[in-house]
Motif scaffolding. Structure first.
Motif, short mmCIF file in Angstrom:
data_model
loop_
_atom_site.label_atom_id
_atom_site.label_comp_id
_atom_site.label_asym_id
_atom_site.label_seq_id
_atom_site.Cartn_x
_atom_site.Cartn_y
_atom_site.Cartn_z
N SER A 24 0.89 -1.13 -0.06
CA SER A 24 0.09 0.08 -0.13
C SER A 24 0.66 1.33 0.17
N TYR A 25 0.23 2.28 -0.51
CA TYR A 25 1.05 3.59 -0.41
C TYR A 25 -0.12 4.72 -0.14
N GLY A 26 0.53 5.84 0.02
CA GLY A 26 -0.36 7.13 0.40
C GLY A 26 0.23 7.86 1.11
N GLY A 27 -0.45 8.88 1.65
CA GLY A 27 -0.20 9.79 2.80
C GLY A 27 0.44 9.45 3.98
N ILE A 28 -0.17 10.10 5.13
CA ILE A 28 0.45 9.76 6.36
C ILE A 28 0.03 8.35 6.91
N SER A 29 -0.79 7.70 6.38
CA SER A 29 -1.25 6.14 6.89
C SER A 29 -0.48 5.17 5.91
N GLY A 30 -0.09 5.75 4.90
CA GLY A 30 0.60 4.71 3.86
C GLY A 30 -0.23 3.64 3.17
N GLY A 31 -1.69 4.11 3.27
CA GLY A 31 -2.52 3.12 2.44
C GLY A 31 -3.08 2.03 3.50
N LEU A 32 -2.59 2.04 4.74
CA LEU A 32 -3.10 0.83 5.53
C LEU A 32 -4.48 0.95 5.94
N ARG A 33 -5.35 1.99 5.90
CA ARG A 33 -6.59 1.93 5.97
C ARG A 33 -7.28 1.30 5.12
N ALA A 34 -6.99 1.30 3.64
CA ALA A 34 -7.28 0.44 2.64
C ALA A 34 -7.04 -0.93 2.66
N VAL A 35 -6.01 -1.35 3.45
CA VAL A 35 -5.55 -2.83 3.51
C VAL A 35 -6.63 -3.22 4.55
N GLU A 36 -6.95 -2.49 5.54
CA GLU A 36 -7.80 -2.96 6.53
C GLU A 36 -9.12 -3.51 6.12
N HIS A 37 -9.76 -2.61 5.07
CA HIS A 37 -10.78 -2.85 4.39
C HIS A 37 -10.84 -3.96 3.45
N LEU A 38 -9.46 -4.15 2.95
CA LEU A 38 -9.47 -5.19 1.73
C LEU A 38 -9.42 -6.64 2.67
N ARG A 39 -8.69 -6.51 3.52
CA ARG A 39 -8.73 -7.85 4.40
C ARG A 39 -10.16 -8.62 4.92
N GLN A 40 -11.01 -7.48 5.10
CA GLN A 40 -12.45 -7.80 5.33
C GLN A 40 -13.12 -8.40 3.95
N VAL A 41 -13.05 -7.64 2.88
CA VAL A 41 -13.64 -8.01 1.64
C VAL A 41 -12.96 -9.31 1.16
N PHE A 42 -11.89 -9.72 1.25
CA PHE A 42 -11.08 -10.81 0.93
C PHE A 42 -11.44 -12.08 1.86
N ALA A 43 -11.61 -11.88 3.13
CA ALA A 43 -12.07 -12.77 3.89
C ALA A 43 -13.48 -13.30 3.51
N GLU A 44 -14.42 -12.54 3.08
CA GLU A 44 -15.75 -12.94 2.73
C GLU A 44 -15.46 -13.82 1.65
N LEU A 45 -14.25 -13.58 0.83
CA LEU A 45 -14.27 -14.27 -0.51
C LEU A 45 -13.49 -15.74 -0.27
N HIS A 46 -13.19 -15.84 1.06
CA HIS A 46 -12.57 -17.16 1.43
C HIS A 46 -10.93 -17.15 0.97
N VAL A 47 -10.36 -15.80 1.08
CA VAL A 47 -9.00 -15.56 0.51
C VAL A 47 -8.14 -15.55 1.90
N VAL A 48 -7.06 -16.26 2.13
CA VAL A 48 -6.21 -16.01 3.29
C VAL A 48 -5.38 -14.69 3.00
N SER A 49 -5.29 -13.72 3.93
CA SER A 49 -4.44 -12.55 3.85
C SER A 49 -3.10 -12.93 4.65
N VAL A 50 -2.04 -12.85 4.05
CA VAL A 50 -0.82 -12.80 4.85
C VAL A 50 -0.73 -11.61 5.68
N ARG A 51 -0.17 -11.96 6.86
CA ARG A 51 0.02 -10.72 7.77
C ARG A 51 0.92 -9.69 7.56
N ASP A 52 2.11 -9.74 6.83
CA ASP A 52 3.05 -8.62 6.60
C ASP A 52 2.68 -7.89 5.34
#
Length: 193
Positions: free
Chosen positions: A113-141
């Motif tokens: 991820s990339y961006g301003g002060i948060s570096g895109g991490l808020r986008a990543v947290e939303h994506l983790r929820q979406v991909f979990a619903e699709l039965h996808v395993v998100s890696v931690r790092d």
């Protein structure tokens, strides 16, 4: 902890990773991040990448873009490169995700991820929820570029590459482990989720 295989995989067994460039805005910074990331995977003997750019996708009113479905299905794992727009991820990325279902299932996804002060991490947290619903395993790092525009020079090279390269190594080690484990599991028993 090094999670890479003890010996290189046979060339035909390389993990097939679809790298998804999530932004299609004019003047986007994503291609700089994509080029950097793909340069990290280029020399990896156990990973084969395929760049899928949401800018090449069609609008929702037309049929699915030819080839995207097959490319996602062929992938053993995914890396999503995403900026943060308004505390979340871009609409073209959501559109790409939602137009497919079984192509994602029982596979791992990692995030750059990339961006301003948060570096895109808020986008990543939303994506983790979406991909979990699709039965996808998100890696931690993850790899995250805070104030991304200031970190790269005008040629697209990182001014201080060490932290990002270390993070990319951890991400790829985890993605490789999960990708190989889940590929083997799907081969033994089709996923019925």
């Amino acid at each position: 902890m090094d999670l890479t295989p003890a010996r290189p995989l046979p060339s035909d067994a390389a993990l097939k990773v679809a790298v998804i460039l999530g932004s299609n805005r004019e003047g986007r910074f994503g291609p700089v991040v994509a080029e950097w990331f793909l340069s990290r995977t280029a020399g990896h003997p156990d990973i084969e990448t395929d760049l899928i750019d949401t800018a090449d996708s069609e609008p929702p009113s037309v049929p699915r873009p030819v080839g995207i479905e097959a490319r996602l299905d062929r992938a053993d794992a995914f890396v999503v490169l995403t900026p943060e727009y308004n505390h979340s991820y871009p609409a073209p990325l959501k559109h790409l995700i939602d137009r497919h279902r079984t192509e994602w299932q029982a596979k791992p996804v990692a995030f750059v991820s990339y961006g301003g002060i948060s570096g895109g991490l808020r986008a990543v947290e939303h994506l983790r929820q979406v991909f979990a619903e699709l039965h996808v395993v998100s890696v931690r790092d993850t790899v995250s570029f805070h104030q991304a525009g200031t970190l790269f020079d005008d040629r697209g090279a990182l001014k201080d590459p060490a932290p990002a390269e270390a993070a990319a190594t951890r991400l790829l080690d985890q993605l490789l482990w999960w990708g190989l484990a889940l590929r083997e599991a799907r081969a033994r028993r089709p996923y019925g989720g």
